[in-house]
Structure formats: C-alpha cells, structure tokens
Design an enzyme around this catalytic site. Structure first.
Site, short mmCIF file in Angstrom:
data_model
loop_
_atom_site.label_atom_id
_atom_site.label_comp_id
_atom_site.label_asym_id
_atom_site.label_seq_id
_atom_site.Cartn_x
_atom_site.Cartn_y
_atom_site.Cartn_z
N CYS A 82 0.83 -1.21 0.00
CA CYS A 82 0.00 0.00 0.00
C CYS A 82 0.86 1.26 0.00
CB CYS A 82 -0.98 -0.07 1.18
SG CYS A 82 -2.42 0.96 0.92
N HIS A 177 -3.16 -5.28 1.75
CA HIS A 177 -2.46 -5.51 3.02
C HIS A 177 -2.55 -6.96 3.46
CE1 HIS A 177 -2.00 -1.28 4.39
NE2 HIS A 177 -3.09 -1.07 3.68
N GLU A 179 -0.75 -8.47 5.49
CA GLU A 179 -0.40 -8.56 6.91
C GLU A 179 -1.62 -8.37 7.82
OE1 GLU A 179 0.11 -6.06 5.00
OE2 GLU A 179 -0.33 -4.20 6.07
N1 GLN Z 1 -3.46 6.45 1.15
C1 GLN Z 1 -2.19 6.10 1.73
C2 GLN Z 1 -1.04 6.83 1.06
O1 GLN Z 1 -1.22 7.58 0.18
C3 GLN Z 1 -1.95 4.61 1.66
C4 GLN Z 1 -2.92 3.87 2.53
C5 GLN Z 1 -2.38 2.62 3.14
O2 GLN Z 1 -1.18 2.39 3.20
N2 GLN Z 1 -3.27 1.84 3.69
O3 GLN Z 1 0.07 6.65 1.44
#
Ligand code: GLN
Length: 202
Positions: A82, A177, A179
C-alpha cells in the site's frame, strides 16, 4: 535455529507490528529500521502501509532516503504494501506537493485511487505467483497501478483488470495488506529472495 535471515521493517510510520509478527512467525530475525545502521544489517526489507507522504518526509528527516535508494539499487529484496508500494513506485499520480518516492519499480501508481465511497474493501484475488488458495486482499485507501513499465510483472488484478500487485527483480509491491489478515505468502517470497541473496539455506 540455523542462521536465520534478518528482515527489516521500515518503522518510521504505519502498520509495522503486523508485518513484524508475520515475519517472526516465518522464522525471520526482525529488525525495526529507523536509521541507516539498521538498514545496513538487513537482508530484506518490508515497507509497510500507512501514509506515504508522511513516510517520505520522515525518511528524509532520518537520513534514510539516500541509503534506502542505494539499497534498492544494490539489489536488496524489498516488499512494499500500500503506502509501501507508493514508496517503491517511480511515479505517483495525486501525490501531495513535493512528495517524493524512493523509486525502483517502473510503475505509475495513483494514490487513494478508489474514491471516498469505497475507501476500503476486501476481495479474493488469484495470485499465481503465490499459488492456491486465492489471496484474501484488504484494500484501505489503496493505490492502484496505472502504468506498468517493461520488465515489471503484474502479479494480480481486480476483476476489471486494474493491476494491484507487481514484481520486478528484487522488488514486490501490493496495493493491499496481506499482513492485516495473517496472509504470509508475500512475506515468504521476500524471505526466499533474501535467503537466495545471502546463501542461507531455508
Ligand atoms: N493512502 C495512503 C497513502 O497515500 C496509503 C494507505 C495505506 O497504506 N493503507 O500513502
């Protein structure tokens, strides 16, 4: 335990603990990385989910941006989830002003791509690179991969074809994610790559 592999978790911000738990369960020796000296000791690295713009600022404030870029260029196996995928991307759409990435993955990611009404969702995804069963993927204000450069392998896509996991050389990134729900197979890919590189038998 015979020569366990040291895997770092970039611990500036984000869901560090969940990654550390999965890696420990897989038999890795986990190092929380906040300084260049800690980075220098690891055979692989996870960049967690969180907020990429904050992680970017903190990595510069802690003097880690240069060492992280050098480590990535030097072949360190790195897995980003992410915000971690955003950090690994060469290009971002909808970054905040002045936001930088570490880069390494020849992809363009769009931050917060799924809009406010569906900021979070879960779906089962086929990911041939990690085998069966499908991966239960949790998306939280997730980025999507808008452009995949040559040499980058898409590992998973949503039913509409949107790429949400990629691999290139030493780098793996997922929009979701694993994890969060104890899915270990992406971390195992990282651990295998780290072991291959250091020559430590599994
Ligand atoms: N929206 C977040 C970002 O721009 C990422 C979200 C996440 O890691 N769950 O970094």
């Amino acid at each position: 335990m015979a020569g366990s592999t040291r895997i770092g978790v970039l611990a500036l911000q984000g869901d560090v603990r969940e990654h550390a738990r999965i890696l420990t369960d897989l038999g890795a020796d986990v190092v929380l990385v906040r300084r260049p000296e800690e980075l220098a000791r690891v055979d692989g690295l996870v960049i967690p989910g969180g907020e990429s713009s904050v992680m970017d600022k903190l990595s510069r404030a802690f003097g880690l941006q240069g060492p992280l870029r050098d480590a990535i260029a030097g072949g360190l196996p790195v897995y980003g989830t992410c915000a971690g995928l955003i950090m690994l991307a060469d290009r971002i759409v909808d970054a905040i002003d002045g936001q930088e990435t570490l880069g390494g993955l020849d992809v363009t990611v769009r931050r917060n791509a799924f809009g406010s009404q569906v900021e979070s969702f879960e779906i089962d995804l086929d990911v041939p690179a990690v085998g069966t069963p499908p991966v239960h993927a949790v998306f939280i204000r997730a980025p999507l991969v808008e452009h995949v450069g040559p040499g980058v392998e898409p590992l998973a896509a949503l039913p509409d074809g949107t790429v949400v996991a990629v691999r290139a050389g030493n780098l793996v990134g997922t929009s979701f994610h694993p994890e969060m729900n104890g899915e270990p197979r992406f971390h195992r890919l990282l651990l295998d790559a780290a072991r291959d590189r250091t020559g430590i038998a599994a």
